[in-house]
Motif scaffolding. Structure first.
Motif, PDB file in Angstrom:
ATOM      1  N   ASP A 201      43.910 -12.031 -11.682  1.00 34.21           N
ATOM      2  CA  ASP A 201      43.193 -12.936 -12.349  1.00 34.21           C
ATOM      3  C   ASP A 201      44.043 -13.591 -13.532  1.00 34.21           C
ATOM      4  OD1 ASP A 201      40.909 -13.263 -10.797  1.00 34.21           O
ATOM      5  OD2 ASP A 201      39.692 -12.161 -12.027  1.00 34.21           O
ATOM      6  N   ASN A 202      44.690 -12.807 -14.186  1.00 27.59           N
ATOM      7  CA  ASN A 202      45.437 -12.745 -15.350  1.00 27.59           C
ATOM      8  C   ASN A 202      46.914 -12.982 -15.311  1.00 27.59           C
ATOM      9  OD1 ASN A 202      43.545 -12.588 -17.711  1.00 27.59           O
ATOM     10  ND2 ASN A 202      42.609 -10.947 -16.564  1.00 27.59           N
ATOM     11  N   HIS A 203      47.390 -12.208 -14.361  1.00 23.19           N
ATOM     12  CA  HIS A 203      48.836 -12.393 -14.298  1.00 23.19           C
ATOM     13  C   HIS A 203      49.198 -13.541 -13.356  1.00 23.19           C
ATOM     14  CE1 HIS A 203      49.016  -7.803 -15.024  1.00 23.19           C
ATOM     15  NE2 HIS A 203      49.082  -8.285 -15.894  1.00 23.19           N
ATOM     16  N   ASP A 204      48.418 -14.033 -12.541  1.00 31.98           N
ATOM     17  CA  ASP A 204      48.591 -15.116 -11.816  1.00 31.98           C
ATOM     18  C   ASP A 204      48.640 -16.478 -12.710  1.00 31.98           C
ATOM     19  OD1 ASP A 204      48.742 -13.795  -9.436  1.00 31.98           O
ATOM     20  OD2 ASP A 204      47.198 -14.470  -8.491  1.00 31.98           O
ATOM     21  N   ILE A 205      47.583 -16.422 -13.786  1.00 32.56           N
ATOM     22  CA  ILE A 205      47.753 -17.305 -14.806  1.00 32.56           C
ATOM     23  C   ILE A 205      49.145 -17.300 -15.518  1.00 32.56           C
ATOM     24  CG2 ILE A 205      46.963 -18.037 -17.100  1.00 32.56           C
ATOM     25  CD1 ILE A 205      44.197 -17.031 -16.289  1.00 32.56           C
ATOM     26  N   GLY A 286      32.420  -1.972 -12.338  1.00 31.72           N
ATOM     27  CA  GLY A 286      32.769  -3.672 -12.068  1.00 31.72           C
ATOM     28  C   GLY A 286      32.539  -4.087 -13.649  1.00 31.72           C
ATOM     29  N   PHE A 287      32.264  -5.593 -13.442  1.00 28.24           N
ATOM     30  CA  PHE A 287      32.178  -6.442 -14.874  1.00 28.24           C
ATOM     31  C   PHE A 287      30.390  -6.473 -15.195  1.00 28.24           C
ATOM     32  CE2 PHE A 287      35.910  -8.354 -12.907  1.00 28.24           C
ATOM     33  CZ  PHE A 287      36.798  -8.315 -13.847  1.00 28.24           C
ATOM     34  N   SER A 288      30.136  -6.538 -16.208  1.00 31.86           N
ATOM     35  CA  SER A 288      28.845  -7.103 -16.759  1.00 31.86           C
ATOM     36  C   SER A 288      28.341  -8.306 -16.236  1.00 31.86           C
ATOM     37  CB  SER A 288      28.752  -6.923 -18.530  1.00 31.86           C
ATOM     38  OG  SER A 288      29.414  -8.237 -18.786  1.00 31.86           O
ATOM     39  N   PRO A 289      27.033  -8.584 -16.318  1.00 34.38           N
ATOM     40  CA  PRO A 289      26.538  -9.810 -15.658  1.00 34.38           C
ATOM     41  C   PRO A 289      27.556 -11.121 -16.234  1.00 34.38           C
ATOM     42  CG  PRO A 289      24.788  -8.322 -15.816  1.00 34.38           C
ATOM     43  CD  PRO A 289      26.122  -7.767 -16.603  1.00 34.38           C
ATOM     44  N   GLU A 290      27.603 -10.970 -17.656  1.00 28.05           N
ATOM     45  CA  GLU A 290      28.352 -12.199 -18.420  1.00 28.05           C
ATOM     46  C   GLU A 290      29.615 -12.278 -18.078  1.00 28.05           C
ATOM     47  OE1 GLU A 290      29.365 -13.195 -22.877  1.00 28.05           O
ATOM     48  OE2 GLU A 290      29.075 -11.250 -22.384  1.00 28.05           O
ATOM     49  N   TRP A 291      30.655 -11.146 -17.894  1.00 27.15           N
ATOM     50  CA  TRP A 291      31.969 -11.311 -17.337  1.00 27.15           C
ATOM     51  C   TRP A 291      31.993 -11.446 -15.819  1.00 27.15           C
ATOM     52  CZ3 TRP A 291      36.356 -12.566 -18.711  1.00 27.15           C
ATOM     53  CH2 TRP A 291      36.845 -12.562 -20.300  1.00 27.15           C
ATOM     54  N   ARG A 292      31.032 -11.057 -15.173  1.00 28.61           N
ATOM     55  CA  ARG A 292      31.081 -11.278 -13.698  1.00 28.61           C
ATOM     56  C   ARG A 292      30.976 -12.817 -13.404  1.00 28.61           C
ATOM     57  NH1 ARG A 292      26.544  -9.002 -12.042  1.00 28.61           N
ATOM     58  NH2 ARG A 292      27.312  -7.063 -12.181  1.00 28.61           N
ATOM     59  N   GLU A 293      30.207 -13.549 -14.283  1.00 25.29           N
ATOM     60  CA  GLU A 293      30.165 -14.950 -14.026  1.00 25.29           C
ATOM     61  C   GLU A 293      31.424 -15.462 -14.708  1.00 25.29           C
ATOM     62  OE1 GLU A 293      28.720 -18.962 -13.666  1.00 25.29           O
ATOM     63  OE2 GLU A 293      28.055 -16.873 -12.560  1.00 25.29           O
ATOM     64  N   GLU A 295      34.328 -14.328 -14.683  1.00 25.32           N
ATOM     65  CA  GLU A 295      35.601 -14.041 -13.812  1.00 25.32           C
ATOM     66  C   GLU A 295      35.302 -14.856 -12.211  1.00 25.32           C
ATOM     67  OE1 GLU A 295      37.659 -11.739 -10.569  1.00 25.32           O
ATOM     68  OE2 GLU A 295      35.464 -12.174 -10.626  1.00 25.32           O
ATOM     69  N   ARG A 296      33.922 -15.130 -11.966  1.00 30.93           N
ATOM     70  CA  ARG A 296      33.854 -15.993 -10.872  1.00 30.93           C
ATOM     71  C   ARG A 296      34.193 -17.514 -11.014  1.00 30.93           C
ATOM     72  NH1 ARG A 296      30.875 -19.960  -9.259  1.00 30.93           N
ATOM     73  NH2 ARG A 296      29.533 -19.989 -11.509  1.00 30.93           N
ATOM     74  N   ARG A 297      33.994 -17.927 -12.337  1.00 23.57           N
ATOM     75  CA  ARG A 297      34.574 -19.340 -12.760  1.00 23.57           C
ATOM     76  C   ARG A 297      35.856 -19.264 -12.666  1.00 23.57           C
ATOM     77  NH1 ARG A 297      31.671 -20.541 -18.146  1.00 23.57           N
ATOM     78  NH2 ARG A 297      32.968 -22.294 -17.925  1.00 23.57           N
TER      79      ARG A 297
END
Length: 386
Positions: A201-205, A286-293, A295-297
């Motif tokens: 997610d981050n290194h591709d940015i 995994g991620f918390s609900p907040e970060w899961r959303e 990360e999906r975005r």
């Protein structure tokens, strides 16, 4: 650091597919340390240095390859595993091995190989990882494969969670070395999977910005990214925009890692064994609900803006054509195969085509291009997207 009660224990491993004679054993290593070392010393691991992560056959040496991505996943995975009291060696082994089954040219190569293999059971890079570590790597006298522990093979097989419908490659191994594919894997495997997400997610940015394929202003249209960027601007008012963007990537990795540690620790609280992790009926790591959303975005954004970028799509099509042409050529005339592959090529289908797919899947980008040139008399054009 003291291990958590739900950590995998190398002393309680379910064992290996083939019994081993440990005379002359190399050093006082745990079973999971041995697995990590076997993966690092494998041919498939070395080939990752010349396989695509995002940018195909990059001319620049600052872009990530499948190998550097893998090492970054392992670094993130170990940090999380240590904080959670998990077995770091098993986590690292799973991180280092998770992409061994990728063919040349990344997902473009996988799609082309899957299409060519459709009449013969298909192709899936994750299942091919299992095939690679259990059958195709052959460094030992007494058996095929790396003969990894059950926990390592199980974790690699379930990199994306339980497998309801295994393809032929995974089903063959499951029949010989049952993996309980319908159950969740260890927390070490779950951590390896989320470390993979955090890394790409981050290194591709980072690579996308460096290559000019990602627009920074478009990236900052994501509110949580913009909030972080503004905070970095406040803290570093004299820093250049380029440095702030790199700091943005680093800081976001840290936020994701901390979130996974906190959320996973809460989810696993009260568990007394790895068996309880496997029977939980849901992913605990995994991620918390907040970060899961979030990360999906972020993933949605990356697919729209980078992975499906017109330049990427055009290059991916050309890469797919190279893989398809190689498969057709070897299928039509097996004499084009190297001697060591020609000598073991089965006569009957689907084994014959599966063997050809094994050969192609093991290729690096550069080797695939060289073999294509040898077969067609010309080098493929347009195989760079940076």
């Amino acid at each position: 650091m003291k291990k958590a009660p739900y950590a995998s224990d190398p002393e309680a491993s379910r064992g290996r597919e083939f019994r081993e004679n440990r005379q002359g054993s190399r050093g006082p290593r745990s079973e999971f340390q041995r697995d990590r070392d076997r993966i690092i010393h494998s041919i498939a691991f070395r080939r990752l240095r010349s396989k695509t992560q995002v940018f195909i056959a990059p001319d620049g040496d600052h872009y990530r390859t499948r190998l550097t991505h893998t090492l970054e996943v392992a670094q993130i995975g170990r940090v999380i595993a240590r904080a959670l009291g998990l077995d770091e060696d098993l986590t690292e082994a799973l991180c280092l091995g998770h992409d061994l089954g990728h063919p040349p040219f990344g997902h473009a190569g996988e799609l082309a190989l899957a299409a060519a293999m459709e009449p013969f059971g298909g192709f899936d890079h994750n299942a091919h990882t299992i095939r690679t570590v259990t059958r195709l790597e052959r460094p030992y006298i007494g058996h095929d494969g790396l003969n990894l522990c059950w926990e390592t093979v199980d974790g690699l097989a379930k990199h994306n969670g339980p497998v309801a419908e295994p393809n032929w490659a995974l089903a063959e191994i499951d029949a010989a070395f049952p993996l309980e594919l319908d159950a969740y894997p260890s927390l070490e495997a779950q951590v390896a999977a989320v470390a993979d997400d955090i890394a790409y997610d981050n290194h591709d940015i980072d690579d996308g910005l460096r290559a000019g394929k990602l627009d920074a202003d478009r990236l900052l249209s994501l509110d949580f990214v913009a909030d972080l960027f503004r905070e970095l601007e406040r803290r570093h008012p004299l820093a250049s925009r380029a440095k702030l963007l790199r700091e943005l990537v680093r800081t976001q990795i840290g936020q994701m890692v901390n979130d996974v540690i906190e959320h996973t620790s809460a989810q696993a609280a009260g568990l007394g064994s790895v068996a309880e992790v496997r029977s939980a009926g849901r992913a605990l790591g995994g991620f918390s609900p907040e970060w899961r959303e979030r990360e999906r975005r972020l993933k949605t954004f990356m697919y729209q803006e980078l992975y499906h970028h017109p330049d990427q799509a055009q290059t991916a099509q050309r890469a797919g054509e190279v893989v398809a042409r190689l498969f057709a050529a070897y299928s039509d005339d097996h004499r084009m195969l190297p001697t060591e592959w020609r000598d073991v090529l089965p006569v009957a289908e689907p084994e014959r085509s599966r063997c050809i797919a094994d050969f192609i899947a093991g290729m690096t980008d550069r080797y695939a291009i060289d073999r294509y040139a040898q077969i067609t008399g010309e080098r493929p054009r347009g195989l760079t997207n940076v």
